[in-house]
Design a protein around this motif. Structure first.
Motif, mmCIF file in Angstrom:
data_model
loop_
_atom_site.group_PDB
_atom_site.id
_atom_site.type_symbol
_atom_site.label_atom_id
_atom_site.label_comp_id
_atom_site.label_asym_id
_atom_site.label_seq_id
_atom_site.Cartn_x
_atom_site.Cartn_y
_atom_site.Cartn_z
ATOM 1 N N ILE A 180 38.781 31.555 45.729
ATOM 2 C CA ILE A 180 39.360 32.382 46.143
ATOM 3 C C ILE A 180 40.776 32.433 45.598
ATOM 4 C CG2 ILE A 180 39.060 33.905 48.175
ATOM 5 C CD1 ILE A 180 37.577 32.052 50.152
ATOM 6 N N TYR A 181 40.956 34.506 45.230
ATOM 7 C CA TYR A 181 41.999 34.128 44.719
ATOM 8 C C TYR A 181 43.089 36.423 44.928
ATOM 9 C CZ TYR A 181 39.738 34.908 40.447
ATOM 10 O OH TYR A 181 37.823 35.510 39.432
ATOM 11 N N ARG B 69 33.303 33.347 41.938
ATOM 12 C CA ARG B 69 35.241 33.848 41.700
ATOM 13 C C ARG B 69 35.104 34.572 42.937
ATOM 14 N NH1 ARG B 69 36.872 32.615 35.881
ATOM 15 N NH2 ARG B 69 35.282 31.642 35.028
ATOM 16 N N GLY C 130 41.351 28.247 47.881
ATOM 17 C CA GLY C 130 41.808 29.362 48.146
ATOM 18 C C GLY C 130 43.606 28.934 47.703
ATOM 19 N N GLY D 79 44.625 34.155 48.328
ATOM 20 C CA GLY D 79 43.941 32.780 48.538
ATOM 21 C C GLY D 79 43.891 32.003 49.537
ATOM 22 N N LYS E 26 43.722 24.081 49.203
ATOM 23 C CA LYS E 26 44.609 24.571 49.759
ATOM 24 C C LYS E 26 45.459 23.335 47.933
ATOM 25 C CE LYS E 26 46.204 25.982 52.961
ATOM 26 N NZ LYS E 26 46.934 26.456 54.001
ATOM 27 N N ARG F 15 36.849 37.220 44.282
ATOM 28 C CA ARG F 15 38.174 38.023 43.774
ATOM 29 C C ARG F 15 38.536 39.198 44.964
ATOM 30 N NH1 ARG F 15 35.295 40.965 39.190
ATOM 31 N NH2 ARG F 15 37.238 41.585 38.248
#
Length: 241
Positions: free
Chosen positions: A89-90, A127, A6, A22, A60, A129
């Motif tokens: 995750i972003y 990814r 994230g 994220g 993280k 998004r």
């Protein structure tokens, strides 16, 4: 083994930023699936657990967004993972708020965290998004991305984070289309499959750049709901009403 990264910026002053969605998603997966406590390693906070019987590492990066690839790359090398074992995750400006899209590989879309991971690891990873919308003009992009979620955003933010954690097993199974559909349906979206065209961007970001420094500001969101998810978001956004 699966590595779920994230993305966000470290520090309490950034915790409620749109750019940190994220981190928020990783925190909710961590809580829901009873991972180990967060520990410092690889220039990051990491935790391990199992999802659907598969060992999973949450990470993280604590290097600031622009250098995310340093931490992710170090973890990938340590665990001897392939790019197919990485999920990132972003935040995504080119998707409306609350929308989710999953893809493998592709460009960075101007996101410096993704640029860094591409440079350190390669591009062929998955990814996730998460749409945060676009302010409409490029001069407002930095303030938008590095600004806090508004109170009204909780109407979609809490269900989105909840649905991501609830359906994390589909990511483990590499059922990306199923994961995206289930999360979209949980938010009342259309549940398009991964092969369908995406929505047009809210606005075309010209020369967009995610920067590593953010404005310090008080969180803007107040949450009145109760429950574990609300408790987590209240820690980020403020006290209950």
């Amino acid at each position: 083994m699966l590595l779920i990264a994230g993305l966000g910026n470290p520090g309490s002053q950034y915790a409620a930023n749109r750019h940190n969605i994220g981190f928020m998603a990783a925190d909710e997966i961590h809580r829901r699936h009873s991972f180990s406590p967060w520990t410092r390693k690889f220039q990051a906070l990491i935790a391990d657990g199992t999802i659907e019987g598969e060992k999973t590492i949450l990470i993280k990066p604590q290097t600031f967004m622009n250098l995310s690839g340093q931490a992710v790359g170090e973890a990938m090398r340590f665990y001897k993972l392939a790019l197919s074992d990485l999920v990132v995750i972003y935040d995504e400006l080119d998707l409306p708020s609350g929308k989710i899209r999953v893809k493998t590989g592709g460009g960075s879309g101007g996101h410096n965290g993704i640029k860094s991971i591409d440079a350190h690891c390669g591009k062929d990873y998955r990814r996730v998004r998460l749409g945060i919308g676009h302010p409409g003009v490029k001069e407002m992009v930095s303030n938008h991305v590095l600004g806090n979620f508004a109170k009204a955003d909780n109407d979609w933010l809490e269900p989105l984070l909840d649905a991501i954690a609830t359906n994390a097993a589909l990511l483990v199974r590499k059922d990306d289309a199923g994961f995206m559909n289930r999360v979209s349906l949980a938010l009342g979206n259309d549940g398009k499959t991964a092969g369908e065209p995406e929505e047009k961007p809210v606005a075309k970001p010209a020369g967009q750049s995610h920067i590593r420094q953010a404005r310090s500001q008080k969180p803007a969101v107040t949450i009145s709901k109760s429950g574990p998810m609300a408790d987590m978001l209240n820690k980020l956004f403020g006290k209950k009403e």
